[in-house]
Motif scaffolding. Structure first.
Motif, PDB file in Angstrom:
ATOM      1  N   LEU A  49       3.729  11.678  -3.131  1.00 36.21           N
ATOM      2  CA  LEU A  49       3.620  13.126  -3.307  1.00 36.21           C
ATOM      3  C   LEU A  49       2.561  13.506  -4.342  1.00 36.21           C
ATOM      4  O   LEU A  49       2.788  14.352  -5.184  1.00 36.21           O
ATOM      5  CB  LEU A  49       4.994  13.696  -3.696  1.00 36.21           C
ATOM      6  CG  LEU A  49       6.100  13.485  -2.645  1.00 36.21           C
ATOM      7  CD1 LEU A  49       7.443  13.950  -3.166  1.00 36.21           C
ATOM      8  CD2 LEU A  49       5.754  14.202  -1.353  1.00 36.21           C
ATOM      9  N   VAL A  50       1.410  12.835  -4.279  1.00 36.07           N
ATOM     10  CA  VAL A  50       0.295  13.222  -5.143  1.00 36.07           C
ATOM     11  C   VAL A  50      -0.975  13.239  -4.303  1.00 36.07           C
ATOM     12  O   VAL A  50      -1.039  12.595  -3.261  1.00 36.07           O
ATOM     13  CB  VAL A  50       0.104  12.249  -6.335  1.00 36.07           C
ATOM     14  CG1 VAL A  50       1.252  12.366  -7.310  1.00 36.07           C
ATOM     15  CG2 VAL A  50      -0.057  10.816  -5.859  1.00 36.07           C
ATOM     16  N   GLY A  51      -1.961  13.970  -4.766  1.00 39.60           N
ATOM     17  CA  GLY A  51      -3.210  14.070  -4.021  1.00 39.60           C
ATOM     18  C   GLY A  51      -4.167  12.943  -4.391  1.00 39.60           C
ATOM     19  O   GLY A  51      -3.860  12.088  -5.226  1.00 39.60           O
ATOM     20  N   GLY A  52      -5.327  12.930  -3.741  1.00 45.70           N
ATOM     21  CA  GLY A  52      -6.370  11.973  -4.086  1.00 45.70           C
ATOM     22  C   GLY A  52      -6.049  10.550  -3.666  1.00 45.70           C
ATOM     23  O   GLY A  52      -6.482   9.598  -4.302  1.00 45.70           O
ATOM     24  N   ARG A  53      -5.291  10.412  -2.568  1.00 43.56           N
ATOM     25  CA  ARG A  53      -4.942   9.061  -2.134  1.00 43.56           C
ATOM     26  C   ARG A  53      -6.176   8.319  -1.648  1.00 43.56           C
ATOM     27  O   ARG A  53      -6.317   7.123  -1.857  1.00 43.56           O
ATOM     28  CB  ARG A  53      -3.895   9.135  -1.008  1.00 43.56           C
ATOM     29  CG  ARG A  53      -2.595   9.749  -1.448  1.00 43.56           C
ATOM     30  CD  ARG A  53      -1.794  10.155  -0.260  1.00 43.56           C
ATOM     31  NE  ARG A  53      -2.562  11.027   0.608  1.00 43.56           N
ATOM     32  CZ  ARG A  53      -2.261  11.300   1.862  1.00 43.56           C
ATOM     33  NH1 ARG A  53      -1.209  10.749   2.407  1.00 43.56           N
ATOM     34  NH2 ARG A  53      -3.009  12.108   2.569  1.00 43.56           N
ATOM     35  N   ILE A  75      -1.611  -1.501   0.604  1.00 46.70           N
ATOM     36  CA  ILE A  75      -1.248  -0.158   0.137  1.00 46.70           C
ATOM     37  C   ILE A  75       0.203  -0.109  -0.343  1.00 46.70           C
ATOM     38  O   ILE A  75       0.517   0.553  -1.331  1.00 46.70           O
ATOM     39  CB  ILE A  75      -1.496   0.889   1.255  1.00 46.70           C
ATOM     40  CG1 ILE A  75      -2.994   0.954   1.558  1.00 46.70           C
ATOM     41  CG2 ILE A  75      -0.992   2.261   0.843  1.00 46.70           C
ATOM     42  CD1 ILE A  75      -3.351   1.835   2.736  1.00 46.70           C
ATOM     43  N   LEU A  76       1.099  -0.833   0.332  1.00 43.63           N
ATOM     44  CA  LEU A  76       2.511  -0.793  -0.047  1.00 43.63           C
ATOM     45  C   LEU A  76       2.759  -1.359  -1.445  1.00 43.63           C
ATOM     46  O   LEU A  76       3.753  -1.042  -2.082  1.00 43.63           O
ATOM     47  CB  LEU A  76       3.377  -1.523   0.988  1.00 43.63           C
ATOM     48  CG  LEU A  76       3.582  -0.743   2.290  1.00 43.63           C
ATOM     49  CD1 LEU A  76       4.148  -1.646   3.374  1.00 43.63           C
ATOM     50  CD2 LEU A  76       4.502   0.451   2.058  1.00 43.63           C
ATOM     51  N   GLY A  77       1.847  -2.167  -1.923  1.00 50.70           N
ATOM     52  CA  GLY A  77       2.040  -2.703  -3.278  1.00 50.70           C
ATOM     53  C   GLY A  77       1.495  -1.789  -4.369  1.00 50.70           C
ATOM     54  O   GLY A  77       1.739  -2.021  -5.549  1.00 50.70           O
ATOM     55  N   MET A  78       0.757  -0.759  -3.949  1.00 46.07           N
ATOM     56  CA  MET A  78       0.003   0.024  -4.938  1.00 46.07           C
ATOM     57  C   MET A  78       0.849   1.021  -5.715  1.00 46.07           C
ATOM     58  O   MET A  78       1.903   1.429  -5.263  1.00 46.07           O
ATOM     59  CB  MET A  78      -1.051   0.887  -4.227  1.00 46.07           C
ATOM     60  CG  MET A  78      -2.199   0.150  -3.644  1.00 46.07           C
ATOM     61  SD  MET A  78      -3.246   1.316  -2.740  1.00 46.07           S
ATOM     62  CE  MET A  78      -3.842   2.338  -4.054  1.00 46.07           C
ATOM     63  N   ARG A  79       0.295   1.431  -6.848  1.00 49.27           N
ATOM     64  CA  ARG A  79       0.791   2.603  -7.544  1.00 49.27           C
ATOM     65  C   ARG A  79      -0.331   3.627  -7.533  1.00 49.27           C
ATOM     66  O   ARG A  79      -1.461   3.300  -7.880  1.00 49.27           O
ATOM     67  CB  ARG A  79       1.097   2.279  -9.006  1.00 49.27           C
ATOM     68  CG  ARG A  79       2.492   1.781  -9.188  1.00 49.27           C
ATOM     69  CD  ARG A  79       2.751   1.413 -10.634  1.00 49.27           C
ATOM     70  NE  ARG A  79       4.117   0.953 -10.738  1.00 49.27           N
ATOM     71  CZ  ARG A  79       5.168   1.768 -10.824  1.00 49.27           C
ATOM     72  NH1 ARG A  79       5.001   3.076 -10.895  1.00 49.27           N
ATOM     73  NH2 ARG A  79       6.394   1.279 -10.867  1.00 49.27           N
ATOM     74  N   ILE A  80      -0.031   4.850  -7.107  1.00 47.18           N
ATOM     75  CA  ILE A  80      -1.041   5.900  -7.137  1.00 47.18           C
ATOM     76  C   ILE A  80      -0.582   6.948  -8.128  1.00 47.18           C
ATOM     77  O   ILE A  80       0.506   7.499  -7.985  1.00 47.18           O
ATOM     78  CB  ILE A  80      -1.262   6.514  -5.739  1.00 47.18           C
ATOM     79  CG1 ILE A  80      -1.750   5.428  -4.783  1.00 47.18           C
ATOM     80  CG2 ILE A  80      -2.266   7.669  -5.806  1.00 47.18           C
ATOM     81  CD1 ILE A  80      -2.022   5.885  -3.366  1.00 47.18           C
TER      82      ILE A  80
END
Ligand code: GDP
Ligand code: MN
Length: 389
Positions: A49-53, A75-80
């Motif tokens: 729920l954040v922008g700039g993915r 991608i599933l391991g990432m933190r955004i």
């Protein structure tokens, strides 16, 4: 309440807005299966729920199902922006001729919704507004008339859309408007709205925010809430019917009433500090709610001082004092506490606090001063962080 892209897409689809086919996966294997089912190249997108993915590497094109599994794995391991990615949307990848922007917002100063469109899609609207404000076209929507055909055409001409896309654009904009108004949304943004090489429009991204205060009218939508990404304190406060808003400073604020919350934050800023949050216990709160409020505010690691500002009307100062004392007994208190208490049953409230070794001040300015000086007397790291915040 923020919706995930895949949730917003499903809503848009039900209003006839063209979106690429796709499904959500929470493992690389699932991503592979979905991609194989779609056939051809797919795009794998982090659902957070954040922008700039895109910029953060959370959007990847994969030519086939194996590549989709690989992309999902990454991608599933990432933190955004600090948020762990738990799900990806695997959708049919579109070819893009041009990226447009189309968004609906509430224009509070005009008391109506407004549509904004731009030929410069794919870039954040704030960025376009800063660098090329002339590239944003905007029309206001009369709440009784809705988005009218001529207004949608005005937007299309305003962004220089080729005439052969006009009919599709008008239908799409009207679908967006209906989705926006019928779900009581406060924001609905399609960025990019793609023009494909075969001359169609396709909503490649969807950001949607629903008005929390209207969710009681939409039980089906209310159940879309993803609490895993929420601050647990916000969650707990909502369950208790308290309003808690998280901010970036160091002074935790407990108040009764929204106006008092604003005033309290103003005096804190006047004293050159920043609020960490505010929690509004509302009118007439009983001791147990006050205790819960204090517990929630104290559990925020950013809070270094707590300022309780109560103007007793319906709310009774003795109830508030009892709540404060109860919370202190239950959880103990790790940071200094400043209490400003005036109004109904003030003397009784002060007496209860005094028994627990707390002194209440009676002016708001004085309370803010004390809170800030207690903050400044703490470790220098606290002061440094306060500056950065
Ligand atoms: P955001 O960065 O969180 O706004 O995520 P978006 O969904 O908007 O994707 C970011 C960018 O990725 C878009 O502006 C597009 O340029 C690109 N993109 C997204 N989906 C597709 C697709 O299906 N095909 C292609 N070619 N590019 C895409
Ligand atoms: Mn986007």
């Amino acid at each position: 309440m923020n919706l995930h892209e895949y949730q917003a897409r499903a809503i848009l689809e039900s209003y006839g807005v063209p979106v690429p086919q796709g499904r959500v996966a929470s493992t690389p294997q699932e991503a592979q299966t979905i991609a194989a089912g779609l056939g051809g190249p797919v795009v794998v997108k982090a659902q957070v729920l954040v922008g700039g993915r895109g910029k953060a590497g959370g959007v990847r094109i994969a030519p086939d199902a194996n590549a989709a599994a690989e992309a999902a794995e990454r991608i599933l391991g990432m933190r955004i922006k600090g948020i762990q990615v738990r799900r990806v949307l695997v959708g049919r990848a579109a070819d893009i001729l041009k990226e447009l922007y189309l968004g609906l917002v509430i224009d509070r100063s005009r008391r109506q919704a407004a549509v904004m469109a731009s030929s410069q899609g794919g870039v954040e609207i704030e960025e376009i507004a800063r660098t090329m404000p002339e590239k944003i076209v905007r029309v206001g929507i009369d709440p009784f008339l809705g988005l009218l055909g001529y207004q949608a055409r005005e937007l299309a001409f305003g962004i220089g859309l080729e005439p052969y896309l006009l009919r599709e654009f008008v239908a799409l904009a009207s679908g967006l408007w209906r989705a926006f108004s019928e779900t009581d949304a406060s924001l609905l943004e399609v960025n990019p709205l793609a023009i494909t090489p075969d001359h169609h429009l396709l909503a490649l991204d969807a950001k949607m925010v629903l008005d929390d205060n209207a969710l009681f009218r939409h039980p089906d939508l209310a159940s879309l809430r993803d609490t895993s990404e929420e601050d647990p304190r916000e969650h707990e406060a909502r369950e208790l019917g308290l309003s808690y808003v998280r901010l970036n400073g160091s002074i935790g604020c407990i108040v009764n009433g929204a106006g008092l919350a604003m005033a309290t934050m103003d005096v804190i800023k006047l004293e050159k500090a920043e609020p960490a949050n505010f929690l509004d216990i509302g009118g007439g709160a009983q001791a147990d709610r006050v205790a819960a409020a204090l517990r929630i505010v104290l559990s925020d690691p950013g809070v270094r001082v707590v300022l309780i500002n109560i103007f007793g009307g319906i709310t009774r100062c003795d109830e508030v004092a009892r709540g404060i004392v109860a919370a202190l007994q239950q959880t103990g208190v790790s940071v200094p506490l400043v209490v400003r208490l005036v109004g109904t049953n003030e003397e009784e409230g002060r007496r209860i606090l005094a028994e627990a070794g707390l002194v209440a001040v009676s002016s708001m300015r004085e309370a803010a001063r004390q809170a800030v000086s207690l903050l400044q007397s703490q470790a220098p790291s606290a002061a440094a962080e306060e500056k950065e915040g």
